[in-house]
Design a protein around this motif. Structure first.
Motif, mmCIF file in Angstrom:
data_model
loop_
_atom_site.group_PDB
_atom_site.id
_atom_site.type_symbol
_atom_site.label_atom_id
_atom_site.label_comp_id
_atom_site.label_asym_id
_atom_site.label_seq_id
_atom_site.Cartn_x
_atom_site.Cartn_y
_atom_site.Cartn_z
ATOM 1 N N UNK A 269 0.397 -1.016 0.299
ATOM 2 C CA UNK A 269 -0.145 0.303 0.065
ATOM 3 C C UNK A 269 0.797 1.370 -0.260
ATOM 4 N N UNK A 270 1.173 2.043 -1.355
ATOM 5 C CA UNK A 270 1.298 3.301 -0.832
ATOM 6 C C UNK A 270 1.607 4.559 -0.072
ATOM 7 N N UNK A 271 2.231 5.076 -0.088
ATOM 8 C CA UNK A 271 1.164 6.601 0.794
ATOM 9 C C UNK A 271 0.713 7.588 0.461
ATOM 10 N N UNK A 272 0.575 7.191 -1.103
ATOM 11 C CA UNK A 272 -0.430 8.270 -1.818
ATOM 12 C C UNK A 272 -1.432 7.768 -1.265
ATOM 13 N N UNK A 273 -1.656 6.544 -1.595
ATOM 14 C CA UNK A 273 -3.271 5.314 -1.631
ATOM 15 C C UNK A 273 -3.568 5.730 -0.804
ATOM 16 N N UNK A 274 -3.310 5.733 1.404
ATOM 17 C CA UNK A 274 -3.566 6.332 1.866
ATOM 18 C C UNK A 274 -4.077 7.783 2.504
ATOM 19 N N UNK A 275 -3.160 8.717 1.606
ATOM 20 C CA UNK A 275 -3.375 9.701 1.735
ATOM 21 C C UNK A 275 -4.506 10.446 1.118
ATOM 22 N N UNK A 276 -4.995 9.702 0.060
ATOM 23 C CA UNK A 276 -6.129 9.866 -1.388
ATOM 24 C C UNK A 276 -7.159 8.861 -0.487
ATOM 25 N N UNK A 277 -7.409 8.203 0.251
ATOM 26 C CA UNK A 277 -8.205 7.553 1.357
ATOM 27 C C UNK A 277 -9.024 8.599 2.148
ATOM 28 N N UNK A 278 -7.931 9.051 2.923
ATOM 29 C CA UNK A 278 -7.965 10.245 4.064
ATOM 30 C C UNK A 278 -8.330 11.095 3.421
ATOM 31 N N UNK A 279 -8.446 11.518 1.813
ATOM 32 C CA UNK A 279 -8.894 12.815 1.479
ATOM 33 C C UNK A 279 -10.310 13.267 1.297
ATOM 34 N N UNK A 280 -10.907 11.694 0.780
ATOM 35 C CA UNK A 280 -11.760 11.436 0.453
ATOM 36 C C UNK A 280 -12.340 11.331 1.703
ATOM 37 N N UNK A 281 -12.389 11.183 2.702
ATOM 38 C CA UNK A 281 -13.052 11.096 3.736
ATOM 39 C C UNK A 281 -13.070 9.632 4.772
#
Length: 43
Positions: free
Chosen positions: A25-37
């Motif tokens: 799991x990339x850091x970008x994936x996690x940040x994207x999920x957090x940004x999407x709510x």
């Protein structure tokens, strides 16, 4: 715990993108999920 204990960069894994240690799991994936709510529990 610091970020070097959590995040790794390996050339052969996910194109060399920063990943969560021992996962694909990339850091970008996690940040994207957090940004999407998504919540921490959902991730």
């Amino acid at each position: 715990m610091n970020d070097q204990q959590i995040i790794t960069i390996e050339p052969g894994k996910r194109g060399g993108k920063p990943c969560i240690r021992k996962m694909r799991i990339t850091v970008y994936d996690v940040l994207g999920w957090l940004a999407s709510g998504m919540s921490h529990a959902e991730i």
